[in-house]
Design a protein around this motif. Structure first.
Motif, PDB file in Angstrom:
ATOM      1  N   LEU A  23     -13.349 -44.867 -61.378  1.00 33.33           N
ATOM      2  CA  LEU A  23     -13.653 -44.037 -60.220  1.00 33.33           C
ATOM      3  C   LEU A  23     -12.535 -43.042 -59.935  1.00 33.33           C
ATOM      4  O   LEU A  23     -12.788 -41.864 -59.649  1.00 33.33           O
ATOM      5  N   LEU A  24     -11.285 -43.498 -60.032  1.00 37.80           N
ATOM      6  CA  LEU A  24     -10.149 -42.685 -59.610  1.00 37.80           C
ATOM      7  C   LEU A  24      -9.771 -41.608 -60.630  1.00 37.80           C
ATOM      8  O   LEU A  24      -9.464 -40.469 -60.256  1.00 37.80           O
ATOM      9  N   ARG A  25      -9.762 -41.946 -61.893  1.00 35.02           N
ATOM     10  CA  ARG A  25      -9.268 -41.006 -62.900  1.00 35.02           C
ATOM     11  C   ARG A  25     -10.072 -39.699 -62.962  1.00 35.02           C
ATOM     12  O   ARG A  25      -9.476 -38.616 -63.003  1.00 35.02           O
ATOM     13  N   PRO A  26     -11.422 -39.750 -62.968  1.00 37.95           N
ATOM     14  CA  PRO A  26     -12.147 -38.474 -62.977  1.00 37.95           C
ATOM     15  C   PRO A  26     -11.815 -37.586 -61.784  1.00 37.95           C
ATOM     16  O   PRO A  26     -11.737 -36.363 -61.909  1.00 37.95           O
ATOM     17  N   ALA A  27     -11.610 -38.203 -60.627  1.00 39.43           N
ATOM     18  CA  ALA A  27     -11.252 -37.411 -59.450  1.00 39.43           C
ATOM     19  C   ALA A  27      -9.863 -36.801 -59.609  1.00 39.43           C
ATOM     20  O   ALA A  27      -9.634 -35.641 -59.240  1.00 39.43           O
ATOM     21  N   ASP A  47       2.073 -49.980 -60.729  1.00 38.06           N
ATOM     22  CA  ASP A  47       2.282 -50.591 -59.415  1.00 38.06           C
ATOM     23  C   ASP A  47       1.974 -49.591 -58.307  1.00 38.06           C
ATOM     24  O   ASP A  47       1.661 -48.432 -58.558  1.00 38.06           O
ATOM     25  N   GLY A  48       2.045 -50.059 -57.086  1.00 38.40           N
ATOM     26  CA  GLY A  48       1.804 -49.197 -55.936  1.00 38.40           C
ATOM     27  C   GLY A  48       0.505 -49.548 -55.231  1.00 38.40           C
ATOM     28  O   GLY A  48      -0.456 -50.005 -55.852  1.00 38.40           O
ATOM     29  N   SER A  49       0.470 -49.318 -53.930  1.00 40.41           N
ATOM     30  CA  SER A  49      -0.691 -49.654 -53.115  1.00 40.41           C
ATOM     31  C   SER A  49      -1.680 -48.508 -53.018  1.00 40.41           C
ATOM     32  O   SER A  49      -2.748 -48.652 -52.409  1.00 40.41           O
ATOM     33  N   ARG A  50      -1.352 -47.355 -53.606  1.00 35.52           N
ATOM     34  CA  ARG A  50      -2.265 -46.207 -53.619  1.00 35.52           C
ATOM     35  C   ARG A  50      -2.219 -45.574 -55.015  1.00 35.52           C
ATOM     36  O   ARG A  50      -1.297 -45.829 -55.779  1.00 35.52           O
ATOM     37  N   PRO A  51      -3.193 -44.744 -55.381  1.00 38.82           N
ATOM     38  CA  PRO A  51      -3.210 -44.156 -56.720  1.00 38.82           C
ATOM     39  C   PRO A  51      -2.073 -43.151 -56.916  1.00 38.82           C
ATOM     40  O   PRO A  51      -1.938 -42.184 -56.156  1.00 38.82           O
ATOM     41  N   LEU A  63      -2.072 -39.786 -54.404  1.00 36.40           N
ATOM     42  CA  LEU A  63      -3.285 -39.624 -53.609  1.00 36.40           C
ATOM     43  C   LEU A  63      -3.240 -40.539 -52.387  1.00 36.40           C
ATOM     44  O   LEU A  63      -2.827 -41.700 -52.489  1.00 36.40           O
ATOM     45  N   TYR A  64      -3.704 -40.014 -51.244  1.00 33.90           N
ATOM     46  CA  TYR A  64      -3.688 -40.750 -49.984  1.00 33.90           C
ATOM     47  C   TYR A  64      -5.076 -40.715 -49.358  1.00 33.90           C
ATOM     48  O   TYR A  64      -5.674 -39.643 -49.215  1.00 33.90           O
ATOM     49  N   TYR A  99      -7.955 -32.931 -50.286  1.00 33.24           N
ATOM     50  CA  TYR A  99      -8.814 -32.899 -51.470  1.00 33.24           C
ATOM     51  C   TYR A  99     -10.274 -32.988 -51.013  1.00 33.24           C
ATOM     52  O   TYR A  99     -10.863 -31.983 -50.630  1.00 33.24           O
ATOM     53  N   HIS A 100     -10.877 -34.176 -50.998  1.00 30.69           N
ATOM     54  CA  HIS A 100     -12.258 -34.351 -50.561  1.00 30.69           C
ATOM     55  C   HIS A 100     -12.366 -35.630 -49.734  1.00 30.69           C
ATOM     56  O   HIS A 100     -11.597 -36.570 -49.921  1.00 30.69           O
ATOM     57  N   ASN A 101     -13.336 -35.646 -48.834  1.00 24.95           N
ATOM     58  CA  ASN A 101     -13.637 -36.849 -48.050  1.00 24.95           C
ATOM     59  C   ASN A 101     -12.403 -37.428 -47.354  1.00 24.95           C
ATOM     60  O   ASN A 101     -12.243 -38.642 -47.259  1.00 24.95           O
ATOM     61  N   GLY A 102     -11.541 -36.542 -46.866  1.00 17.85           N
ATOM     62  CA  GLY A 102     -10.362 -36.975 -46.140  1.00 17.85           C
ATOM     63  C   GLY A 102      -9.172 -37.329 -47.000  1.00 17.85           C
ATOM     64  O   GLY A 102      -8.084 -37.587 -46.475  1.00 17.85           O
ATOM     65  N   TRP A 103      -9.358 -37.394 -48.315  1.00 18.33           N
ATOM     66  CA  TRP A 103      -8.226 -37.678 -49.201  1.00 18.33           C
ATOM     67  C   TRP A 103      -7.272 -36.494 -49.228  1.00 18.33           C
ATOM     68  O   TRP A 103      -7.689 -35.335 -49.179  1.00 18.33           O
ATOM     69  N   ARG A 104      -5.972 -36.786 -49.303  1.00 22.94           N
ATOM     70  CA  ARG A 104      -4.945 -35.767 -49.469  1.00 22.94           C
ATOM     71  C   ARG A 104      -4.132 -36.082 -50.719  1.00 22.94           C
ATOM     72  O   ARG A 104      -4.180 -37.198 -51.243  1.00 22.94           O
TER      73      ARG A 104
END
Length: 313
Positions: A23-27, A47-51, A63-64, A99-104
């Motif tokens: 899901l994440l990589r194409p975006a 590691d990390g709690s976000r992409p 990405l947030y 970016y989209h749908n509230g993502w920054r």
């Protein structure tokens, strides 16, 4: 066809999708295309709690989700504010936007080397001493940096009120984290017994000053090459950062903590105050600390404070 990220509004939703690379990589690739960064290698950090992705050989894309908009804005502003201002490099802000749908996203330069946490077992005693000294000088410079240009996005606006709010929820926080007895039941009385300064010189804080967020080049004299991860930055009592120092840099080593204070240029903080800040920290995880650090023969928080944050011995 554009692959958009779904709206994410809670930590549970983020945790459920953060490992879904299909899901994440194409975006992430779509975002790179929009920025004109086509054909560069894109590699997800483990590691990390976000992409977070390495982009090409010298950039990082972070990405947030919507509910972390404030963290994205904070990281971007602090990176811009600190670029070229500290003894150690910090990532250079290259781009940031929605970016989209509230993502920054925040696109930044990548620091050389690997984390000090990963390198630590391979370092000599002299190299470890030098790293502690260099880290202390960098934290001192961060705390001396003018934070006034950041007060519109970096908080809290009232440090004592922030501490009161944290104190009001502390027992629930540590209970949810699985803090065992006899430690859990001691926390309220311990915090009540430790006076924290209500009028103190404030500073720009990293808040997670740790080996994991310092980088080192093992090929170039084994010198520190940078400090990163500024989205949890705050403005507050500098002692709040020293709680992280004791837990994650010097790790209950009194000699190394003395060295850190000397290189920073100040007298040691009260160990009880540092443990109080460790317990009040937004990301406090006492069970983790108890697993990874030495514990006293007698299970008392006062003894824990001396062991983890003392400079004698």
């Amino acid at each position: 066809m554009r692959r958009m990220l779904p709206s994410v509004d809670t930590y549970d939703q983020l945790e459920a999708m953060v490992s879904d690379e299909a899901l994440l990589r194409p975006a992430a690739l779509d975002l790179c295309d929009q920025m004109g960064l086509v054909g560069l290698a894109l590699r997800r950090f483990d590691d990390g709690s976000r992409p977070v992705y390495a982009l090409g050989g010298d950039m990082v894309l972070k990405l947030y989700p919507r509910f972390e908009t404030a963290e994205a804005v904070t990281e971007a502003r602090v990176l811009a504010h600190l670029w070229g201002q500290l003894p150690l490099p910090t990532p250079r802000l290259l781009a940031t936007d929605e970016y989209h749908n509230g993502w920054r996203f925040v696109l930044m330069s990548r620091l050389r080397g690997l984390s000090v946490h990963d390198a630590w077992p391979r370092l000599t005693a002299a190299e470890k001493d030098r790293i502690v000294t260099e880290a202390a000088g960098t934290l001192a410079a961060l705390h001396a940096r003018d934070y006034a240009p950041l007060t519109d996005v970096v908080g809290p606006s009232d440090w004592p009120s922030f501490l009161r709010r944290r104190r009001a929820h502390m027992l629930d926080h540590h209970r949810r984290n699985g803090t065992p007895e006899p430690w859990l039941s001691q926390i309220p009385a311990f915090l009540d017994s430790v006076p924290l300064p209500t009028s103190t010189g404030l500073a720009l804080l990293h808040t997670e000053f740790m080996r994991e967020h310092l980088t080192i080049d093992m090929r170039d004299g084994r010198r520190l090459t940078g400090l990163f991860d500024f989205e949890p930055a705050m403005i507050g009592d500098p002692a709040y950062d020293f709680a992280s120092v004791g837990l994650f840099i010097t790790r209950a080593d009194p000699r190394q903590l003395r060295r850190f204070y000397e290189a920073y240029g100040r007298a040691p903080h009260d160990p009880y105050q540092l443990l109080a800040y460790a317990l009040l920290h937004r990301y406090s995880d006492l069970p983790l600390y108890l697993r990874e650090l030495p514990t006293p023969a007698e299970p008392r928080l006062e003894a824990l404070a001396e062991l983890w944050f003392g400079t004698e011995g």
